[in-house]
Design a protein around this motif. Sequence first.
Motif, PDB file in Angstrom:
ATOM      1  N   PRO A 136       0.753  -0.996   0.032  1.00 10.97           N
ATOM      2  CA  PRO A 136      -0.015   0.031  -0.043  1.00 10.97           C
ATOM      3  C   PRO A 136       0.925   1.398   0.130  1.00 10.97           C
ATOM      4  CG  PRO A 136      -0.838  -1.541   1.454  1.00 10.97           C
ATOM      5  CD  PRO A 136       0.385  -2.154   1.093  1.00 10.97           C
ATOM      6  N   THR A 137       0.406   2.296  -0.713  1.00 13.69           N
ATOM      7  CA  THR A 137       1.127   3.673  -0.618  1.00 13.69           C
ATOM      8  C   THR A 137       0.838   4.294   0.609  1.00 13.69           C
ATOM      9  OG1 THR A 137       1.091   5.894  -1.760  1.00 13.69           O
ATOM     10  CG2 THR A 137      -1.054   4.556  -1.680  1.00 13.69           C
ATOM     11  N   LEU A 138       1.944   4.685   1.143  1.00 18.75           N
ATOM     12  CA  LEU A 138       2.028   5.418   2.464  1.00 18.75           C
ATOM     13  C   LEU A 138       2.352   7.014   2.442  1.00 18.75           C
ATOM     14  CD1 LEU A 138       4.272   2.675   4.400  1.00 18.75           C
ATOM     15  CD2 LEU A 138       1.590   2.973   4.358  1.00 18.75           C
ATOM     16  N   VAL A 139       2.554   7.334   1.138  1.00 19.28           N
ATOM     17  CA  VAL A 139       2.944   8.882   1.029  1.00 19.28           C
ATOM     18  C   VAL A 139       1.619   9.503   1.069  1.00 19.28           C
ATOM     19  CG1 VAL A 139       3.770  10.500  -0.625  1.00 19.28           C
ATOM     20  CG2 VAL A 139       4.900   8.281  -0.630  1.00 19.28           C
ATOM     21  N   PRO A 140       1.520  10.807   1.752  1.00 17.88           N
ATOM     22  CA  PRO A 140       0.436  11.642   2.070  1.00 17.88           C
ATOM     23  C   PRO A 140      -0.143  11.979   0.766  1.00 17.88           C
ATOM     24  CG  PRO A 140       2.381  12.441   3.445  1.00 17.88           C
ATOM     25  CD  PRO A 140       2.915  11.253   2.622  1.00 17.88           C
ATOM     26  N   HIS A 141      -1.438  12.150   0.681  1.00 14.88           N
ATOM     27  CA  HIS A 141      -2.212  12.501  -0.598  1.00 14.88           C
ATOM     28  C   HIS A 141      -1.840  14.075  -0.802  1.00 14.88           C
ATOM     29  CE1 HIS A 141      -4.923  11.978  -3.855  1.00 14.88           C
ATOM     30  NE2 HIS A 141      -5.899  12.414  -3.160  1.00 14.88           N
ATOM     31  N   HIS A 142      -1.305  14.457  -1.769  1.00 14.90           N
ATOM     32  CA  HIS A 142      -1.276  15.695  -2.313  1.00 14.90           C
ATOM     33  C   HIS A 142      -1.469  15.841  -3.576  1.00 14.90           C
ATOM     34  CE1 HIS A 142       0.176  17.141   1.680  1.00 14.90           C
ATOM     35  NE2 HIS A 142       1.261  16.368   1.498  1.00 14.90           N
ATOM     36  N   PRO A 143      -2.901  15.933  -4.158  1.00 13.75           N
ATOM     37  CA  PRO A 143      -3.439  15.629  -5.628  1.00 13.75           C
ATOM     38  C   PRO A 143      -2.448  16.559  -6.428  1.00 13.75           C
ATOM     39  CG  PRO A 143      -5.157  15.495  -4.185  1.00 13.75           C
ATOM     40  CD  PRO A 143      -4.066  15.911  -3.250  1.00 13.75           C
ATOM     41  N   ALA A 144      -2.380  17.910  -6.218  1.00 15.94           N
ATOM     42  CA  ALA A 144      -2.026  19.064  -7.260  1.00 15.94           C
ATOM     43  C   ALA A 144      -0.385  18.654  -7.251  1.00 15.94           C
ATOM     44  CB  ALA A 144      -2.362  20.293  -6.692  1.00 15.94           C
ATOM     45  N   ARG A 145       0.340  18.367  -6.090  1.00 18.35           N
ATOM     46  CA  ARG A 145       1.850  18.329  -6.340  1.00 18.35           C
ATOM     47  C   ARG A 145       2.140  16.684  -7.062  1.00 18.35           C
ATOM     48  NH1 ARG A 145       5.588  21.177  -5.251  1.00 18.35           N
ATOM     49  NH2 ARG A 145       4.313  22.509  -3.985  1.00 18.35           N
ATOM     50  N   ASP A 146       1.126  15.777  -6.786  1.00 20.72           N
ATOM     51  CA  ASP A 146       1.493  14.560  -7.360  1.00 20.72           C
ATOM     52  C   ASP A 146       1.037  14.681  -8.882  1.00 20.72           C
ATOM     53  OD1 ASP A 146       2.020  13.427  -4.952  1.00 20.72           O
ATOM     54  OD2 ASP A 146       0.033  12.650  -4.648  1.00 20.72           O
ATOM     55  N   TRP A 147       0.286  15.482  -9.157  1.00 20.92           N
ATOM     56  CA  TRP A 147      -0.148  15.827 -10.684  1.00 20.92           C
ATOM     57  C   TRP A 147       1.400  16.273 -11.201  1.00 20.92           C
ATOM     58  CZ3 TRP A 147      -3.295  14.809 -14.708  1.00 20.92           C
ATOM     59  CH2 TRP A 147      -2.926  15.495 -15.813  1.00 20.92           C
ATOM     60  N   ALA A 148       1.699  17.230 -10.671  1.00 19.48           N
ATOM     61  CA  ALA A 148       2.954  18.081 -11.133  1.00 19.48           C
ATOM     62  C   ALA A 148       4.121  17.371 -11.363  1.00 19.48           C
ATOM     63  CB  ALA A 148       3.109  19.428 -10.390  1.00 19.48           C
ATOM     64  N   GLU A 149       4.357  16.568 -10.212  1.00 16.60           N
ATOM     65  CA  GLU A 149       5.561  15.713 -10.017  1.00 16.60           C
ATOM     66  C   GLU A 149       5.359  14.158 -10.716  1.00 16.60           C
ATOM     67  OE1 GLU A 149       6.719  15.454  -5.893  1.00 16.60           O
ATOM     68  OE2 GLU A 149       6.832  17.776  -5.611  1.00 16.60           O
ATOM     69  N   ILE A 150       4.323  13.675 -10.815  1.00 12.93           N
ATOM     70  CA  ILE A 150       4.213  12.308 -11.432  1.00 12.93           C
ATOM     71  C   ILE A 150       3.598  12.159 -12.847  1.00 12.93           C
ATOM     72  CG2 ILE A 150       3.409   9.867 -11.078  1.00 12.93           C
ATOM     73  CD1 ILE A 150       3.586  10.569  -7.923  1.00 12.93           C
ATOM     74  N   GLN A 151       2.125  12.687 -12.608  1.00 17.18           N
ATOM     75  CA  GLN A 151       1.210  12.419 -13.748  1.00 17.18           C
ATOM     76  C   GLN A 151       1.471  13.305 -14.847  1.00 17.18           C
ATOM     77  OE1 GLN A 151      -0.377   9.677 -13.435  1.00 17.18           O
ATOM     78  NE2 GLN A 151      -1.468  10.033 -15.637  1.00 17.18           N
ATOM     79  N   GLU A 152       1.708  14.580 -14.889  1.00 12.54           N
ATOM     80  CA  GLU A 152       1.610  15.484 -15.875  1.00 12.54           C
ATOM     81  C   GLU A 152       2.388  15.284 -16.835  1.00 12.54           C
ATOM     82  OE1 GLU A 152       0.807  20.454 -16.279  1.00 12.54           O
ATOM     83  OE2 GLU A 152       2.327  19.770 -14.788  1.00 12.54           O
TER      84      GLU A 152
END
Length: 242
Positions: free
Chosen positions: A3-19
């Motif tokens: 399971p993922t244990l990293v806090p959920h930060h949608p905007a930053r995850d978008w910028a750093e991973i998904q975009e």
Amino acid sequence: MTPTLVPHHPARDWAEIQERMLVPLYEAVYDRLAVGVRSRVLGLGCGSGLALLMAAARGASVTGVDRDHARVELARERLPEGVAVGGRVPADAGPYDVVTAFEATDALGAELAVITRSAQSGAAVVLASAGPPERCAAEPVLRVGARLADRSPAGRPDLDGLVARAGLRPEGSGRVACPFGYADGSSAVRGLLSTGAFDEAVRATDLAQVEKEIEEALAPYVRADGTVWMPNVFRYVIARVP
């Protein structure tokens, strides 16, 4: 996968991973339209600004619009000083010769018709979305969100219909491979959560349950080294302002 244990930060995850998964789409469109030093680009749904940054690197003058305040703040951090990014199109901006909506939705119609009045005659308008479900490995994973939210999966936006309703002149279309690749399962879960496709599911159940179900749906795409790889195709259409 654990399971993922990293806090959920949608905007930053978008910028750093998904975009970055959409970089091939941005490059293909900019190459086709020869975006460069004389271009004035308006990005609708600009997210955290990667597409705008790429256009600016080509010498274009860029403006971005997004309703997600957190993403807009990240875009302001990464874009050159003086670039206008906000929740609405600046009244004194334009005229634009390229308008992009790389994550077009059917709800864009009325807004598109208004915004393109700020574009000069002959300006290019680009609308894009994920391609046919059978060409997108991420589709079964994204359907998890709809199932947990107890609703029907969202269909693909009618890009050609949006062009017609906005009174634009169709010019062409294309398809671009945009594989979703992640270093591990945790990154994949965070990246996919950042798309917004699971927001309703999180509200209807809870984040831990949604993460668990995403991890299970990702299992067929986990490679022997633990990386996650999902081939996808995105489609774009190009139209012109009369």
